[in-house]
Every structure is written in structure tokens, then in C-alpha cells.
Design a protein around this motif. Structure first.
Motif, mmCIF file in Angstrom:
data_model
loop_
_atom_site.group_PDB
_atom_site.id
_atom_site.type_symbol
_atom_site.label_atom_id
_atom_site.label_comp_id
_atom_site.label_asym_id
_atom_site.label_seq_id
_atom_site.Cartn_x
_atom_site.Cartn_y
_atom_site.Cartn_z
ATOM 1 N N CYS A 197 0.829 -1.216 0.000
ATOM 2 C CA CYS A 197 0.000 0.000 0.000
ATOM 3 C C CYS A 197 0.857 1.258 0.000
ATOM 4 O O CYS A 197 0.562 2.228 -0.711
ATOM 5 C CB CYS A 197 -0.918 -0.003 1.223
ATOM 6 N N THR A 198 1.949 1.249 0.781
ATOM 7 C CA THR A 198 2.827 2.413 0.837
ATOM 8 C C THR A 198 3.513 2.644 -0.502
ATOM 9 O O THR A 198 3.622 3.786 -0.980
ATOM 10 C CB THR A 198 3.875 2.242 1.933
ATOM 11 N N SER A 252 1.016 4.052 -2.880
ATOM 12 C CA SER A 252 0.713 5.436 -2.508
ATOM 13 C C SER A 252 1.802 6.390 -2.977
ATOM 14 O O SER A 252 1.519 7.480 -3.497
ATOM 15 C CB SER A 252 0.541 5.555 -0.992
ATOM 16 N N GLY A 268 1.303 9.170 -5.690
ATOM 17 C CA GLY A 268 1.577 10.548 -5.274
ATOM 18 C C GLY A 268 2.541 11.234 -6.225
ATOM 19 O O GLY A 268 2.344 12.405 -6.600
ATOM 20 N N PRO A 327 -0.610 11.123 -0.453
ATOM 21 C CA PRO A 327 -1.327 9.842 -0.411
ATOM 22 C C PRO A 327 -0.765 8.867 0.614
ATOM 23 O O PRO A 327 -1.524 8.180 1.301
ATOM 24 C CB PRO A 327 -1.161 9.305 -1.850
ATOM 25 N N ALA A 328 0.571 8.798 0.726
ATOM 26 C CA ALA A 328 1.174 7.883 1.700
ATOM 27 C C ALA A 328 0.844 8.298 3.127
ATOM 28 O O ALA A 328 0.576 7.442 3.993
ATOM 29 C CB ALA A 328 2.687 7.827 1.492
ATOM 30 N N GLN A 379 -2.745 7.471 3.796
ATOM 31 C CA GLN A 379 -2.860 6.009 3.895
ATOM 32 C C GLN A 379 -2.486 5.509 5.285
ATOM 33 O O GLN A 379 -3.189 4.685 5.884
ATOM 34 C CB GLN A 379 -1.947 5.366 2.862
ATOM 35 N N LEU A 381 -6.779 9.086 -3.164
ATOM 36 C CA LEU A 381 -5.890 7.955 -3.416
ATOM 37 C C LEU A 381 -5.346 7.385 -2.115
ATOM 38 O O LEU A 381 -5.241 6.159 -1.945
ATOM 39 C CB LEU A 381 -4.732 8.401 -4.322
ATOM 40 N N GLY A 382 -5.001 8.265 -1.181
ATOM 41 C CA GLY A 382 -4.526 7.799 0.119
ATOM 42 C C GLY A 382 -5.591 7.048 0.898
ATOM 43 O O GLY A 382 -5.297 6.044 1.566
ATOM 44 N N THR A 440 -5.861 3.501 -0.783
ATOM 45 C CA THR A 440 -4.752 2.602 -0.442
ATOM 46 C C THR A 440 -4.718 2.308 1.048
ATOM 47 O O THR A 440 -4.327 1.211 1.462
ATOM 48 C CB THR A 440 -3.409 3.213 -0.875
ATOM 49 N N ALA A 488 -7.475 2.179 -6.445
ATOM 50 C CA ALA A 488 -6.759 3.455 -6.446
ATOM 51 C C ALA A 488 -6.043 3.681 -7.772
ATOM 52 O O ALA A 488 -6.072 4.791 -8.326
ATOM 53 C CB ALA A 488 -5.764 3.504 -5.290
#
Length: 221
Positions: A19-20, A23, A27, A52-53, A56, A100-101, A104, A112
Motif C-alpha cells: 500500500c505504501t 501510494s 503521489g 497519499p502515503a 494512507q 488515493l490515500g 490505499t 486506487a
């Protein structure tokens, strides 16, 4: 395909890393999208790349906790009051990065990616088509005249000759009331005749200041 990769009971290291990574990639892609045919500051591009990260991780930490979710919503609402006003485009890109964050952060990685591709293609299409831009011949004309001149109809003959349409939008005094500044919004018939138009106006207003330029977009939210 569009299901979440996160288990409802716990978040695994592999799911977190996937996920990271997604993201950060999305991003960075959002930051690149913001720079396409647009002037963007380095700080704004950097913020878009990491937003986003960050969202998330916050969503992962909340993980179904209602109290924490309310606290996070309050924290996000403070961003508006701790930031300078941005353009509508910048606000839209920030919301895109946050969406988006959120996706995710809940494990919907494929969703996403698909959502970003759809939005990016749509924005690129509208940008290429110059959607929402004003007409090329539209201008804002500011003319300074002495206070003893009657501005009513003073430049109408010149405006009718060089502009297909015009409107007197504002009149204000300057220099302790000894000068008037007239502001017109007009549509030029021929953009290449601007110098001739300005010369004609200068002979009419005593060679005082004249400004003619494109309208400034006031899209700050």
C-alpha cells in the motif's frame, strides 16, 4: 480484483509495504500531473507526492476506530486554515491525492490505480482541449485620464473600431483625486492591432498610463 488486500483484523507487513509503495507511486504521478502545462512550486509538488502515503498511514492507524476517525477528520479540517489560498486546480489535485490515500489506506490498491488512471486521462484531455480558458482576444483595458475630462463616451469610437464588444466595468480615482482610472473589459477584433489601438488611446488621454492585458484568473478558494 478490486477487493481490499488488508485483513479486517490485522495489517500485515507485506500489505503495508504494498500500500505504501502504491501510494508513493501514485503521489509522484499526481505531482507530475500537476506540472503538466502548469507552473507549480517545488513545495506543492513535494506535498502532492507524499500526501497519499501520509493519508494512507492515518487511515490504517484508525482501522475502524470511530473516535480516532472523528479526531482525524478534525485534524484534516485544520489544513484549510493553516495553508495559503490555492487555485481551484491545486485544491482539486489535493483532493485527488487524499482520495488515493484513502483508497490505499483501506487496501483497495487496484481501485486506487484505476481511479488515478481515469482521472489523469480526463484531466490531460481537458488540459489539451484548453477547457475553461477564456477567448484569446479577451482583454482588460485600464486607461488613466485627467479629472477634467468627461469619460462618458470619450473612447467609444475607438472601442467600437478595435473591439467587437466592450464594457466599462469600473471607475476609480487616483493621485489624490486628480486622475480617473477607467477599467474596460473588451474583445479585440484583431490581436495584432494592439499597438495601433494603444497609440490612438494615448493621443486621447494626454499620454497618461494605459494598461492592456489578459484577464487574471481569480480561481482561489
Amino acid at each position: 480484483m478490486l477487493n481490499s488486500i488488508i485483513n479486517a483484523s490485522e495489517i500485515t507487513v507485506s500489505a503495508f509495504l504494498i500500500c505504501t509503495a502504491v501510494s508513493l507511486v501514485l503521489g509522484l504521478a499526481t505531482a507530475l500531473l500537476s506540472m503538466y502545462k502548469n507552473r507549480t512550486s517545488q513545495s506543492f509538488a513535494l506535498a502532492l507526492a507524499i500526501l497519499p502515503a501520509m493519508v494512507q498511514v492515518v487511515i490504517m492507524l484508525v482501522n475502524g476506530n470511530i473516535g480516532a476517525g472523528v479526531a482525524v477528520a478534525g485534524a484534516f479540517s485544520l489544513v484549510r486554515f493553516r495553508s495559503a489560498n490555492g487555485s481551484a486546480r491545486e485544491i482539486g489535485l489535493i483532493f485527488l491525492a487524499m482520495a488515493l490515500g484513502l483508497a490505499t489506506g483501506m487496501g483497495y490498491v487496484a481501485l486506487a490505480v484505476i481511479f488515478f488512471i481515469i482521472m489523469a486521462l480526463f484531466m490531460l484531455l481537458l488540459t489539451t482541449l484548453r477547457f475553461g480558458t477564456g477567448r484569446s482576444g479577451e482583454r482588460v483595458l485600464k486607461i488613466t485620464i485627467p479629472e477634467d475630462l468627461d469619460y462618458d463616451g470619450l473612447f467609444d469610437d475607438l472601442l467600437e473600431r478595435f473591439a467587437s464588444s466592450y464594457e466599462l466595468c469600473r471607475v476609480k480615482t487616483s493621485n489624490m483625486g486628480t486622475l480617473y482610472e477607467l477599467e474596460y473589459r473588451l474583445m479585440l477584433r484583431d490581436e495584432h492591432a494592439t499597438k495601433e489601438f494603444m497609440d490612438e488611446l494615448r493621443t486621447r488621454n494626454g499620454n497618461l498610463n494605459i494598461t492592456c492585458g489578459k484577464p487574471v484568473e481569480k480561481d482561489a478558494l
